[in-house]
Write an enzyme that holds these catalytic residues in place. Structure first.
Site, PDB file in Angstrom:
ATOM      1  N   GLU A  66       8.074  -3.285   6.415  1.00 12.64           N
ATOM      2  CA  GLU A  66       8.792  -3.002   5.304  1.00 12.64           C
ATOM      3  C   GLU A  66      10.448  -2.783   5.809  1.00 12.64           C
ATOM      4  OE1 GLU A  66       6.142  -1.422   6.229  1.00 12.64           O
ATOM      5  OE2 GLU A  66       4.757  -1.591   4.330  1.00 12.64           O
ATOM      6  N   PHE A 128      -3.934  10.185  -0.660  1.00 15.08           N
ATOM      7  CA  PHE A 128      -4.102   9.138   0.340  1.00 15.08           C
ATOM      8  C   PHE A 128      -2.469   8.247   0.016  1.00 15.08           C
ATOM      9  CE2 PHE A 128      -4.913   4.674   1.676  1.00 15.08           C
ATOM     10  CZ  PHE A 128      -4.828   4.997   3.112  1.00 15.08           C
ATOM     11  N   GLN A 129      -2.029   8.139   1.239  1.00 12.86           N
ATOM     12  CA  GLN A 129      -0.482   7.283   0.994  1.00 12.86           C
ATOM     13  C   GLN A 129       0.326   8.010   0.131  1.00 12.86           C
ATOM     14  OE1 GLN A 129      -1.452   3.031   1.191  1.00 12.86           O
ATOM     15  NE2 GLN A 129      -1.444   3.014   3.398  1.00 12.86           N
ATOM     16  N   LYS A 178       1.008   4.321  -9.481  1.00 17.13           N
ATOM     17  CA  LYS A 178       0.219   3.018  -9.713  1.00 17.13           C
ATOM     18  C   LYS A 178      -0.376   2.896 -11.148  1.00 17.13           C
ATOM     19  CE  LYS A 178      -3.629   0.527  -7.374  1.00 17.13           C
ATOM     20  NZ  LYS A 178      -4.695   0.729  -6.543  1.00 17.13           N
ATOM     21  N   MET A 482      25.111  -0.353  25.676  1.00 16.46           N
ATOM     22  CA  MET A 482      26.189   0.607  25.072  1.00 16.46           C
ATOM     23  C   MET A 482      25.937   1.873  25.642  1.00 16.46           C
ATOM     24  SD  MET A 482      29.139   0.750  23.938  1.00 16.46           S
ATOM     25  CE  MET A 482      29.530  -0.475  22.529  1.00 16.46           C
TER      26      MET A 482
END
Lengths: 569, 171
Positions: A66, A128-129, A178, A482
């Site tokens: 993502e 969940f999630q 959802k 760097m």
């Protein structure tokens, strides 16, 4: 380059009958002019993806992480000036997007991120999630919206786009449970206009006349141009203003390519790794016209010693930026292009030859180059010779980024794209995907170190899916360069955790279906770059550079131009 | 001394108060008390944000004005009314009731209910007034107390001081 399309009938037609939230989301996106979105499905966003399946107007790019989706949307937005769109599921999908949102927020990039959320009855139950993505992203978005009813989806999406692109652009996140994606509701497309107010015309005219008088009477003025010039597409206005007044221009890292660097009035980049002449010019300037920039600490160094002789005119679209860091003689609240166009008509034609000569004297002659390992100056000179004149360089973070900023010489507007404010390693490759989708006919180069390319390297497979033609240059020194440079300067040369190994990039390129070549000596460089340009599809050029080469000049953090470290060679 | 304050009107939406509070925390502004308020307008809430350094007011104001939920940000300076509300349960024998009632009267407070040996009271006033009341009540013994930060209201509708310094977006 081919994007997958589905031979399904259009879902994006307005109708009177109620429809599912997921379909409303698709219709609202189409209404906003979206044609491509970058995302990754998951449980809580499935109803939207189901509606997407029947919406051929929207082309979905399946990334491999993502974070890649957010940077790709970011690159797309910077390349096109349109709002970039990315999608992910709840929980880990959403948290993986946080870095990309923070990146877009710091660099003022218009973006809309859509995340699925657990269904309303499951909210707040550690389901969940489930993650409180509204809470998590509050500090890294311009705004975020939890949509609690399908009837609110259309208005929320239209509002999100309006906020993302109005004023100083930025990312907006929409979190959609959802069951809201399943819920039926009516939808009528509606455009939202954000109320904006600038000072009245009389006030602006007064400010502009004062600014014009300051510029007309200055003896050592400079223009300090930032990202706002590119965001407002104000490069022509900038050039007109500079040429009419004869005032030299320095551009911040994110302002690079807003003013042609081959122009006699160009001073390149100021700041920590800026050109010595630009920093000395700021130090001695009596008037600074700062436009669409925010006096970042990488530009100012020690604020109390920044531009000690200068009266500053500061133009910004965001009032919160005015007088945030430096005291300003003349703040002007407005759009960079609009203000420069109006100011350009008020100032009188002028020249500053003595001042320009003095600035020239601060520029150090470039060092002679030898054969052997590729010197960064040779690398970027070669890319400049071989890349098309309108090629875009998308750069990562670190030494590679600073060399690309110092040494390439950007002559065409908006051909330099980088992660400036947040400094996100792993930005370049996924962002370049978005840039090339936005500019399919133009060459896109990725410049990354051997550290940064290994973050988000999974997107090489997305690149393969899409058949993109990226020219990927890895500036390979075997270090997190760097950080190693800082360790060398400020930590007694103790290289703690900075040596980094790499895979065999040639085999890796081949594994992903791309081509690759390795450049061990500078004598091989031109041929390798020409080969990369000739090669259809994506090509990786792994360029070995001196392991311990530093970026010069360097003004150590929090110090002034008087502490500038120059290349000892 | 009462701090100068900003009065912030904002849309009552999910997370809108959080967004204001998190911005104030994130930017590290020098703050006094913060009070969350309702208004007579449906869907509009209000917050009084005390700012402990007067010089920070323009920056705080500009940053708050950027939030899409925020409808207006106004300065409530010396001319505005600043009031706090307090409740307390104080030890009080039946013999002390009259004495406490008269003390409350002098400080803008009143008893709400008497228990066997306690009184629950309320008071409104500006900060120094309530400081003095609480100091006087200490003598009897304060068992529990609750006090809001100030809420502020101006006598006059502020005229727009939009140019520079301050912000007119969405006011």
């Amino acid at each position: 380059m081919a994007l997958a399309t589905r031979p399904m009938s259009s879902a994006a037609h307005a109708g009177a009958e109620p429809r599912a939230g997921g379909r409303i989301m698709c219709e609202a996106l189409v209404h906003e002019g979206v044609r491509v979105l970058f995302g990754y499905p998951g449980g809580a966003i499935m109803p939207f993806y189901d509606a997407l399946y029947a919406c051929p107007e929207l082309q979905h790019v399946l990334v491999r992480h993502e974070q890649g989706a957010t940077h790709a949307a970011d690159g797309f937005a910077r390349a096109t000036g349109q709002v970039g769109v990315c999608v992910g599921t709840s929980g880990p999908g959403a948290t993986n997007m946080v870095t990309g949102l923070a990146n877009a927020y710091m660099d003022s990039v218009p973006m809309v991120a859509i995340t699925g959320q657990v269904a309303r009855p499951a909210l707040g139950k550690d389901s969940f999630q489930e993650t409180d993505v509204i809470g998590v992203t509050m500090g890294v978005t311009k705004h975020n919206i939890l949509v609690e009813h399908a009837a609110d989806l259309g208005p929320a999406i239209h509002e999100a786009f309006a906020i993302a692109r109005t004023g100083r652009p930025g990312p907006v996140l929409i979190d959609v449970p959802k069951d809201v994606q399943f819920e039926l509701a009516d939808y009528e497309p509606a455009s939202v206009d954000m109320p904006r107010s600038f000072p009245s015309d009389t006030e602006i005219e007064r400010d502009l006349r004062r600014a014009a008088q300051m510029l007309d009477t200055a003896s050592s003025p400079i223009i300090l141009a930032g990202h706002g010039v590119l965001l407002s597409r104000g490069w022509d206005a900038l050039r007109t203003l500079a040429e009419r007044t004869g005032i030299p221009v320095t551009t911040t890292l994110l302002g690079l390519s807003a003013f042609p660097e081959s122009h006699p009035l160009s001073l390149g980049m100021p700041g920590m790794h800026g050109h010595a002449s630009a920093n000395h010019a700021i130090d001695e300037a009596d008037v600074i016209f700062a436009v669409g920039m925010r006096f970042d600490d990488r530009v100012t160094g020690k604020v109390t010693e920044f531009a000690p002789r200068a009266q500053i005119i500061h133009v910004d679209i965001e009032t919160a930026e005015l007088e945030k860091v430096v005291p300003t003689a003349q703040p002007i609240h407005g759009d960079a292009r609009d203000i420069m166009e109006r100011l350009g008509r008020l100032v009188r034609p002028n020249r500053h030859d003595t001042w320009l000569d003095r600035i020239q004297g601060w520029e150090r002659p470039t060092e002679p180059l030898q054969d052997g390992l590729t010197h960064p100056a040779q690398l970027f000179a070669a890319i400049k010779r071989i890349a098309g004149s309108d090629a875009t360089l998308v750069t990562d973070v670190g030494q590679n980024q600073m060399w690309a900023a110092q040494l390439y010489g950007y002559d065409h507007p908006n051909t330099h794209i980088t992660s400036g404010g947040l400094g996100t390693m792993g930005f370049a490759l996924p962002a370049a995907m978005g840039v090339q989708i936005g500019r399919p006919d133009r060459q896109v180069w990725v410049i990354a170190g051997d550290g940064g390319i290994q973050m988000n390297i999974q997107e090489l497979q997305t690149v393969a899916d899409l058949g993109l033609e990226l020219k990927v240059v890895i500036v390979n020194n075997g270090y997190l360069g760097m950080v190693r440079q800082w360790q060398s300067f400020f930590h007694g040369g103790r290289y703690s955790a900075t040596p980094i190994s790499s895979p065999n990039y040639l085999l890796l390129a081949r594994a992903y279906g791309h081509a690759g070549v390795k450049v061990d000596r500078v004598s091989e460089l031109d041929e390798a770059l020409q080969w990369a340009v000739r090669t259809p599809g994506t090509a990786i050029v792994d360029v070995a550079v001196d392991q311990e080469r530093n970026v010069y000049p360097m003004i150590p953090s929090g110090q002034s131009v008087r502490s500038m470290i120059q290349d000892p060679e | 001394m009462t701090h100068p304050a900003l009065t912030v009107h904002f849309a009552d939406r999910t997370g809108s108060a959080d967004r204001i509070l998190s911005l104030l925390r994130r930017r590290g502004f020098p703050l006094g008390g913060i009070t969350l308020e309702r208004t007579h307008e449906p869907g509009i809430r209000r917050m009084t944000v005390g700012v402990s350094q007067e010089s920070a007011i323009p920056q705080v104001r500009r940053h708050l004005s950027r939030l899409p939920d925020v409808v207006s940000v106004q300065v409530a300076d010396g001319e505005a009314m600043h009031r706090e509300y307090a409740m307390a349960r104080v030890r009080c024998t039946p013999e002390q009731r009259a004495e406490i009632v008269s003390l409350l009267g002098a400080f803008g407070g009143r008893p709400l209910s008497f228990g066997a040996d306690t009184v629950v009271l309320e008071a409104t006033g500006f900060a120094q007034q309530l400081d003095a009341l609480f100091a006087a009540l200490q003598v009897y013994g304060i068992e529990e107390s609750a006090r809001t930060s100030p809420i502020a209201l101006r006598q006059e509708e502020p005229h727009e001081d939009s140019p520079r310094g301050t912000v007119s977006e969405r006011d």
